[in-house]
Design a protein around this motif. Structure first.
Motif, PDB file in Angstrom:
ATOM      1  N   PHE A 218      -6.647   4.852   5.948  1.00 33.99           N
ATOM      2  CA  PHE A 218      -5.592   3.740   6.832  1.00 33.99           C
ATOM      3  C   PHE A 218      -4.529   4.529   7.317  1.00 33.99           C
ATOM      4  O   PHE A 218      -3.737   3.991   7.843  1.00 33.99           O
ATOM      5  CB  PHE A 218      -5.151   2.910   5.805  1.00 33.99           C
ATOM      6  CG  PHE A 218      -6.362   1.863   5.440  1.00 33.99           C
ATOM      7  CD1 PHE A 218      -7.253   1.076   6.555  1.00 33.99           C
ATOM      8  CD2 PHE A 218      -6.567   1.730   4.145  1.00 33.99           C
ATOM      9  CE1 PHE A 218      -8.136   0.214   6.014  1.00 33.99           C
ATOM     10  CE2 PHE A 218      -7.509   0.554   3.822  1.00 33.99           C
ATOM     11  CZ  PHE A 218      -8.410  -0.002   4.778  1.00 33.99           C
TER      12      PHE A 218
ATOM     13  N   ASP B  53      -6.259  -0.235  15.432  1.00 36.07           N
ATOM     14  CA  ASP B  53      -5.144  -1.281  15.820  1.00 36.07           C
ATOM     15  C   ASP B  53      -3.740  -1.156  15.148  1.00 36.07           C
ATOM     16  O   ASP B  53      -2.715  -1.341  15.800  1.00 36.07           O
ATOM     17  CB  ASP B  53      -5.734  -2.753  15.082  1.00 36.07           C
ATOM     18  CG  ASP B  53      -4.937  -3.576  15.379  1.00 36.07           C
ATOM     19  OD1 ASP B  53      -5.044  -4.220  16.672  1.00 36.07           O
ATOM     20  OD2 ASP B  53      -4.278  -4.245  14.607  1.00 36.07           O
TER      21      ASP B  53
ATOM     22  N   ARG C 232      -3.092  -9.246  15.295  1.00 33.48           N
ATOM     23  CA  ARG C 232      -3.274  -7.839  14.471  1.00 33.48           C
ATOM     24  C   ARG C 232      -4.593  -8.098  13.854  1.00 33.48           C
ATOM     25  O   ARG C 232      -5.124  -9.106  13.550  1.00 33.48           O
ATOM     26  CB  ARG C 232      -2.294  -7.814  13.204  1.00 33.48           C
ATOM     27  CG  ARG C 232      -0.915  -7.708  13.624  1.00 33.48           C
ATOM     28  CD  ARG C 232       0.214  -7.444  12.488  1.00 33.48           C
ATOM     29  NE  ARG C 232      -0.137  -8.753  11.494  1.00 33.48           N
ATOM     30  CZ  ARG C 232       1.061  -9.154  10.873  1.00 33.48           C
ATOM     31  NH1 ARG C 232       2.188  -8.614  10.829  1.00 33.48           N
ATOM     32  NH2 ARG C 232       0.815 -10.254  10.081  1.00 33.48           N
ATOM     33  N   LEU C 233      -5.252  -6.924  14.039  1.00 37.42           N
ATOM     34  CA  LEU C 233      -6.725  -6.858  13.593  1.00 37.42           C
ATOM     35  C   LEU C 233      -6.695  -6.836  11.935  1.00 37.42           C
ATOM     36  O   LEU C 233      -5.738  -6.077  11.586  1.00 37.42           O
ATOM     37  CB  LEU C 233      -7.453  -5.755  13.942  1.00 37.42           C
ATOM     38  CG  LEU C 233      -8.876  -5.595  13.529  1.00 37.42           C
ATOM     39  CD1 LEU C 233      -9.607  -6.721  14.180  1.00 37.42           C
ATOM     40  CD2 LEU C 233      -9.633  -4.295  13.993  1.00 37.42           C
ATOM     41  N   CYS C 234      -7.245  -7.837  11.305  1.00 37.92           N
ATOM     42  CA  CYS C 234      -7.172  -8.019   9.800  1.00 37.92           C
ATOM     43  C   CYS C 234      -8.451  -7.874   9.304  1.00 37.92           C
ATOM     44  O   CYS C 234      -9.476  -8.455   9.761  1.00 37.92           O
ATOM     45  CB  CYS C 234      -6.522  -9.338   9.690  1.00 37.92           C
ATOM     46  SG  CYS C 234      -4.642  -9.518  10.131  1.00 37.92           S
ATOM     47  N   LEU C 235      -8.603  -7.514   7.957  1.00 37.59           N
ATOM     48  CA  LEU C 235      -9.614  -7.720   7.147  1.00 37.59           C
ATOM     49  C   LEU C 235      -9.512  -8.828   6.275  1.00 37.59           C
ATOM     50  O   LEU C 235      -8.500  -9.054   5.291  1.00 37.59           O
ATOM     51  CB  LEU C 235      -9.610  -6.345   6.398  1.00 37.59           C
ATOM     52  CG  LEU C 235     -10.950  -6.329   5.729  1.00 37.59           C
ATOM     53  CD1 LEU C 235     -12.376  -5.934   6.500  1.00 37.59           C
ATOM     54  CD2 LEU C 235     -10.999  -5.069   4.686  1.00 37.59           C
TER      55      LEU C 235
ATOM     56  N   LEU D  85     -13.607  -8.762   9.896  1.00 41.00           N
ATOM     57  CA  LEU D  85     -12.604  -8.399  10.815  1.00 41.00           C
ATOM     58  C   LEU D  85     -12.305  -9.060  11.829  1.00 41.00           C
ATOM     59  O   LEU D  85     -13.310  -9.830  12.401  1.00 41.00           O
ATOM     60  CB  LEU D  85     -13.033  -7.137  11.505  1.00 41.00           C
ATOM     61  CG  LEU D  85     -12.973  -5.781  10.805  1.00 41.00           C
ATOM     62  CD1 LEU D  85     -13.590  -4.431  11.392  1.00 41.00           C
ATOM     63  CD2 LEU D  85     -11.495  -5.379  10.251  1.00 41.00           C
TER      64      LEU D  85
ATOM     65  N   LEU E 231      -9.441  -0.769  11.786  1.00 40.49           N
ATOM     66  CA  LEU E 231      -8.070  -1.467  11.418  1.00 40.49           C
ATOM     67  C   LEU E 231      -7.140  -0.307  11.607  1.00 40.49           C
ATOM     68  O   LEU E 231      -5.878  -0.676  12.079  1.00 40.49           O
ATOM     69  CB  LEU E 231      -8.274  -1.490   9.974  1.00 40.49           C
ATOM     70  CG  LEU E 231      -8.920  -2.731   9.529  1.00 40.49           C
ATOM     71  CD1 LEU E 231      -9.589  -2.828   8.110  1.00 40.49           C
ATOM     72  CD2 LEU E 231      -8.097  -4.130   9.752  1.00 40.49           C
TER      73      LEU E 231
ATOM     74  N   TYR F 298      -8.678 -11.428  14.003  1.00 35.39           N
ATOM     75  CA  TYR F 298      -7.437 -11.253  14.682  1.00 35.39           C
ATOM     76  C   TYR F 298      -6.535 -12.500  14.198  1.00 35.39           C
ATOM     77  O   TYR F 298      -6.892 -13.482  14.164  1.00 35.39           O
ATOM     78  CB  TYR F 298      -7.332 -11.414  16.053  1.00 35.39           C
ATOM     79  CG  TYR F 298      -7.427 -10.044  16.619  1.00 35.39           C
ATOM     80  CD1 TYR F 298      -6.435  -8.851  16.909  1.00 35.39           C
ATOM     81  CD2 TYR F 298      -8.872  -9.460  17.036  1.00 35.39           C
ATOM     82  CE1 TYR F 298      -6.707  -7.881  17.136  1.00 35.39           C
ATOM     83  CE2 TYR F 298      -8.846  -8.279  17.423  1.00 35.39           C
ATOM     84  CZ  TYR F 298      -7.958  -7.304  17.661  1.00 35.39           C
ATOM     85  OH  TYR F 298      -8.212  -6.140  17.848  1.00 35.39           O
TER      86      TYR F 298
ATOM     87  N   HIS G 140      -3.828  -5.976   7.152  1.00 41.05           N
ATOM     88  CA  HIS G 140      -3.594  -5.062   8.294  1.00 41.05           C
ATOM     89  C   HIS G 140      -3.092  -3.856   8.004  1.00 41.05           C
ATOM     90  O   HIS G 140      -2.393  -3.695   6.869  1.00 41.05           O
ATOM     91  CB  HIS G 140      -2.924  -6.096   9.421  1.00 41.05           C
ATOM     92  CG  HIS G 140      -1.450  -6.312   9.140  1.00 41.05           C
ATOM     93  ND1 HIS G 140      -1.043  -7.144   8.340  1.00 41.05           N
ATOM     94  CD2 HIS G 140      -0.500  -5.454   9.560  1.00 41.05           C
ATOM     95  CE1 HIS G 140       0.254  -7.007   8.245  1.00 41.05           C
ATOM     96  NE2 HIS G 140       0.435  -6.138   8.694  1.00 41.05           N
ATOM     97  N   VAL G 141      -3.170  -2.833   8.909  1.00 42.85           N
ATOM     98  CA  VAL G 141      -2.567  -1.515   8.969  1.00 42.85           C
ATOM     99  C   VAL G 141      -1.080  -1.786   9.665  1.00 42.85           C
ATOM    100  O   VAL G 141      -1.325  -2.070  10.706  1.00 42.85           O
ATOM    101  CB  VAL G 141      -3.379  -0.522   9.447  1.00 42.85           C
ATOM    102  CG1 VAL G 141      -2.547   0.885   9.460  1.00 42.85           C
ATOM    103  CG2 VAL G 141      -4.566  -0.448   8.580  1.00 42.85           C
TER     104      VAL G 141
END
Ligand SMILES: C[S@@+](CC[C@H](N)C(=O)[O-])C[C@H]1O[C@@H](n2cnc3c(N)ncnc32)[C@H](O)[C@@H]1O
Length: 251
Positions: free
Chosen positions: A105, A134, A57-60, A51, A131, A53, A72-73
């Motif tokens: 999600f 965020d 955006r918080l991303c996987l 995880l 996620l 940024y 990201h969501v």
């Protein structure tokens, strides 16, 4: 920081590590740590997912798929599915407060909030909850966002502690139709992160003890989670099974 997967047989093994999380989003991190059982298992192991940024955006990031974009969501861009609003119908016209006990999600939670319902969204997988938190924090439509309260916890620990007109369950299930009907990537990632929801029937049994109306989303050809469905709303690929109980006794 390392978060173990939930619902998988290898739940003790770290699957997700968190880079820059505490420093970049202290509020989110604190909230997750306070409200959840966020498991911190030490730093540094080579996990499959990270995880992090990207572009605020918080991303996987999937380290096994280095060519794919970080996930990201984005809850603003999700278009409503055409056709009759089966979920809304299954929830019931009179309902105002819903507990979404398997938030994932957040597609369904946002769908219901857009229709004016107050939603308590519960997600037990910390990485998915992070996620989603965020994504909610970036939502442009503040009036919709304010209708959703997200809690990262196992719903079995919360059901009954909050009033609601309806409990809604959408546990993970296998279905070729479902793979076609949802954004494939989000589905695949959710499954990787959360594993199978093998305890879904127990969650339904508990929800039925605590709430008069419980709605369960299933693939159209999947058997119901419990046999005594009161009625169902059927779509092309999904079905919403409605259970109505009075004090734990089927109506
Ligand atoms: C199929 S996804 C839900 C998708 C969601 N309805 C949406 O619109 O995006 C199922 C999710 O439920 C979560 N879940 C399953 N059992 C749970 C429980 N007992 N408590 C909280 N979350 C649970 C899983 O971690 C997974 O993220």
């Amino acid at each position: 920081m390392v978060v173990p997967a939930h619902g998988t047989s290898n739940a003790a093994l770290p699957l997700v590590s968190i880079a820059n999380f505490e420093a970049r989003a202290p509020d989110l991190f604190d909230r997750l740590r306070r409200d959840t059982s966020l498991a911190v298992a030490g730093a540094g192991p080579a996990t499959r997912f990270v995880l992090d940024y990207h572009a605020a955006r918080l991303c996987l990031v999937d380290r096994e798929a280095p060519r794919t974009r970080p996930f990201h969501v984005d809850l603003d861009r999700r278009a409503d599915v055409g056709g009759p609003d089966l979920l809304r119908r299954a929830i019931g016209r009179g309902a105002r407060r819903v507990i979404d006990a398997t938030a994932g999600f957040g597609t369904d939670a946002v769908h219901l909030a857009r229709r004016g319902l107050d939603v308590l969204a519960i997600e037990r997988c910390e990485a998915i909850a992070a996620l989603l938190a965020d994504g909610l924090s970036r939502m442009a439509d503040v009036s919709v966002r304010r209708r959703i309260e997200l809690v990262c916890a196992d719903a079995t620990n919360l059901l009954g502690s909050r009033d609601a007109d309806v409990a809604y369950l959408d546990p993970m299930y296998d279905s070729p139709q479902r793979l076609k009907s949802k954004p494939r990537r989000a589905m695949v990632l959710a499954r990787e992160l959360a594993g199978e929801d093998a305890d879904a029937a127990d969650l339904l049994a508990l929800a039925r003890q605590r709430y008069r109306r419980v709605v369960v989303k299933r693939a159209d050809k999947s058997p119901p989670l419990a046999g005594d469905v009161h009625h169902a709303h059927r779509g092309r690929t999904v079905r919403y099974d409605v259970y109505i109980d009075r004090g734990g006794i089927p109506a």
